[in-house]
Design an enzyme around this catalytic site. Structure first.
Site, PDB file in Angstrom:
ATOM      1  N   HIS A 128      49.960 107.644  79.752  1.00  9.08           N
ATOM      2  CA  HIS A 128      49.049 106.680  79.136  1.00  9.08           C
ATOM      3  C   HIS A 128      48.117 107.443  78.214  1.00  9.08           C
ATOM      4  O   HIS A 128      47.802 108.610  78.438  1.00  9.08           O
ATOM      5  CB  HIS A 128      48.257 105.980  80.251  1.00  9.08           C
ATOM      6  CG  HIS A 128      47.443 104.810  79.816  1.00  9.08           C
ATOM      7  ND1 HIS A 128      46.226 104.941  79.182  1.00  9.08           N
ATOM      8  CD2 HIS A 128      47.644 103.480  79.960  1.00  9.08           C
ATOM      9  CE1 HIS A 128      45.724 103.749  78.950  1.00  9.08           C
ATOM     10  NE2 HIS A 128      46.570 102.837  79.403  1.00  9.08           N
ATOM     11  N   ASP A 205      47.250 110.722  87.717  1.00 13.10           N
ATOM     12  CA  ASP A 205      46.823 109.399  87.260  1.00 13.10           C
ATOM     13  C   ASP A 205      47.501 108.371  88.164  1.00 13.10           C
ATOM     14  O   ASP A 205      48.694 108.111  88.046  1.00 13.10           O
ATOM     15  CB  ASP A 205      47.225 109.199  85.801  1.00 13.10           C
ATOM     16  CG  ASP A 205      46.979 107.785  85.299  1.00 13.10           C
ATOM     17  OD1 ASP A 205      46.474 106.946  86.072  1.00 13.10           O
ATOM     18  OD2 ASP A 205      47.303 107.509  84.130  1.00 13.10           O
ATOM     19  N   GLN A 208      48.593 103.076  88.435  1.00  7.12           N
ATOM     20  CA  GLN A 208      49.675 102.133  88.694  1.00  7.12           C
ATOM     21  C   GLN A 208      50.301 102.308  90.072  1.00  7.12           C
ATOM     22  O   GLN A 208      51.229 101.579  90.422  1.00  7.12           O
ATOM     23  CB  GLN A 208      50.760 102.269  87.616  1.00  7.12           C
ATOM     24  CG  GLN A 208      50.299 101.942  86.212  1.00  7.12           C
ATOM     25  CD  GLN A 208      49.942 100.475  86.017  1.00  7.12           C
ATOM     26  OE1 GLN A 208      50.339  99.617  86.801  1.00  7.12           O
ATOM     27  NE2 GLN A 208      49.193 100.181  84.968  1.00  7.12           N
ATOM     28  N   LYS A 231      42.673  97.184  88.312  1.00  6.72           N
ATOM     29  CA  LYS A 231      44.103  97.038  88.573  1.00  6.72           C
ATOM     30  C   LYS A 231      44.404  96.842  90.058  1.00  6.72           C
ATOM     31  O   LYS A 231      45.552  96.598  90.431  1.00  6.72           O
ATOM     32  CB  LYS A 231      44.863  98.258  88.044  1.00  6.72           C
ATOM     33  CG  LYS A 231      44.776  98.438  86.529  1.00  6.72           C
ATOM     34  CD  LYS A 231      45.572  99.633  86.075  1.00  6.72           C
ATOM     35  CE  LYS A 231      45.306  99.980  84.622  1.00  6.72           C
ATOM     36  NZ  LYS A 231      45.715  98.938  83.669  1.00  6.72           N
ATOM     37  N   CYS A 374      49.729 101.315  75.531  1.00  7.81           N
ATOM     38  CA  CYS A 374      48.999 102.600  75.517  1.00  7.81           C
ATOM     39  C   CYS A 374      49.913 103.773  75.848  1.00  7.81           C
ATOM     40  O   CYS A 374      49.484 104.772  76.425  1.00  7.81           O
ATOM     41  CB  CYS A 374      47.805 102.564  76.467  1.00  7.81           C
ATOM     42  SG  CYS A 374      46.491 101.455  75.929  1.00  7.81           S
TER      43      CYS A 374
END
Length: 420
Positions: A128, A205, A208, A231, A374
């Site tokens: 991202h 990261d 997600q 999220k 992104c």
């Protein structure tokens, strides 16, 4: 595959999400844009409203009742997040505005003060922009060099190529846990083990992955991990950085101001201990309390149960999308039980532009995302300017997948007739 229609998690929780019970263009809303942001259960909305209605005061600074209640709730949210990711200490959780700020905190505090010309940072081509642009800026200012892990034939993180990139010059590996475009799950534990053998620090990261599966920072053994509240059923404007205590203690403050100080004179300052050293100024108090409520809500369902249900959704989604021959879905196929990837599908439909599909789906009440998500460099590598993306969460149903697939087929047929 035909799912036995027993009562699912979605059946039990949908009543908790007020926004899902509406019509769009006269059709029931089908919200399939969860990789961009999730919807919020009433428990989270109530927690946010309760703070502003009854406890609105600044934290840490006051001794009156409202400030004490706000501080207690704010710090309780930190405890909840620490438990949620299995941090070794509550002081390893730093509240930020979002995951982008958390990555920038590491980039500026650690990266700018540690990296030297010729040092290497390993990323992947599917990152991202939030995990790419900060490191580009660091590289420009420090003389560090960026290197990139490419994709396998199945469009996943190439672990074998990664092994060839890491060397004595490598100082950092910063990679996405689950790709928001490809849906693939990076082998983060293996990545960290390889990095450890070379004395390399690792940032994950987890934007997600945290909302969809159990994440254990001690099991992964990463140095840093970032998450984004919006999220994972929390409000916007709140995220967090996990960092190992010794690593965070070695880093200088990122921002200066109130809250992050111990003593201040006109000439100099000393800084507060963790985690407050990195939390300058008045924080997003209500939003932090609400992310605590979101963690309570997700934990009450069980992240293992959420993951298992989303595997079912993923299997059903890919089975239905396979009936549309024009589609090219990016990333690996799921396993037969729907595991092995996220319950999302980024796709193109022949010569049809992704943006052409969106309005017709919206007219059917279906909300998906189009664009580069992104991940513009990844789309360049894939040879497309944009994709359409349907991304699911635990409050979605197989019936909604049927509505989405039917609307998608209608949209493709409509444009096929126009284009001849």
């Amino acid at each position: 595959m035909t799912l036995v229609r027993e009562k699912t998690i979605a059946d039990r929780v949908r009543a908790d999400f007020p926004i899902l019970h509406q019509e769009v263009h006269g059709k029931p809303l089908v919200y399939f844009d969860n990789a961009a942001t999730s919807q919020k259960p009433k428990a989270v909305l109530d927690a946010l409203q309760h703070y502003y209605e009854f406890d609105n005061a600044n934290v840490h600074r006051g001794v009156h009742t409202l400030s004490a209640r706000a501080t207690t709730a704010y710090e309780a949210a930190r405890d909840k997040l620490a438990a949620f990711v299995n941090a070794a200490s509550r002081n390893e959780i730093v509240f930020t505005r979002n995951a982008s700020e958390a990555i920038n905190l590491v980039a500026y505090s650690w990266g700018m003060n540690t990296l030297k010309p010729g040092d290497e940072i390993i990323l992947s081509v599917m990152e991202h922009h939030s995990n790419l642009v900060p490191w580009q800026l660091v590289a420009q200012r420090t003389g560090a060099v960026l290197k990139f892990v490419e994709l396998t034939e199945t469009e996943e993180f190439d672990l074998e190529q990664f092994k060839t990139l890491i060397c004595e010059k490598t100082k950092l590996v910063s990679v996405v846990h689950v790709s928001n475009t490809l849906g693939c799950i990076s082998p983060v534990e293996e990545i960290v083990k390889i990095a450890r053998k070379n004395g390399v620090k690792v940032l994950i990261d987890a934007c997600q992955s945290l909302p969809h599966m159990p994440v254990d920072v001690q099991k992964i053994d990463c140095d840093w991990l970032v998450g984004s509240g919006h999220k994972m059923c929390a409000p916007t404007g709140i995220g967090f950085l996990y960092g190992k205590l010794d690593v965070l203690r070695s880093m200088p403050p990122f921002l200066g101001g109130g809250e992050m100080i111990e003593e201040v004179s006109l000439e100099s300052s000393t800084y507060a201990d963790l985690p407050h050293k990195f939390e300058a100024g008045t924080p997003a108090i209500g939003e932090a309390i609400a992310i605590g409520a979101a963690v309570d809500y997700l934990s009450g369902i069980g992240m293992d149960k959420i993951a298992a249900y989303e595997h079912d959704l993923c299997a059903y989604l890919f089975e239905k999308l396979a009936t549309i021959p024009q589609l090219r879905i990016y990333g690996p196929k799921p396993n037969s039980d729907g595991s092995g990837r996220a319950a999302l599908a980024a796709f193109t439909a022949g010569e049809l532009h992704a943006n052409d599909v969106l309005p017709l789906l919206d007219e059917s009440g279906v909300a998906i995302r189009t664009g580069h998500h992104c991940t513009q460099p990844l789309h360049t590598i894939l040879g497309v300017s944009s994709t359409a993306r349907a991304s699911l969460y635990f409050y979605n149903t197989v019936e909604e997948i049927d509505v989405f697939v039917a609307a998608l087929k209608d949209a493709i047929e409509f444009f096929s007739e126009i284009l001849g």
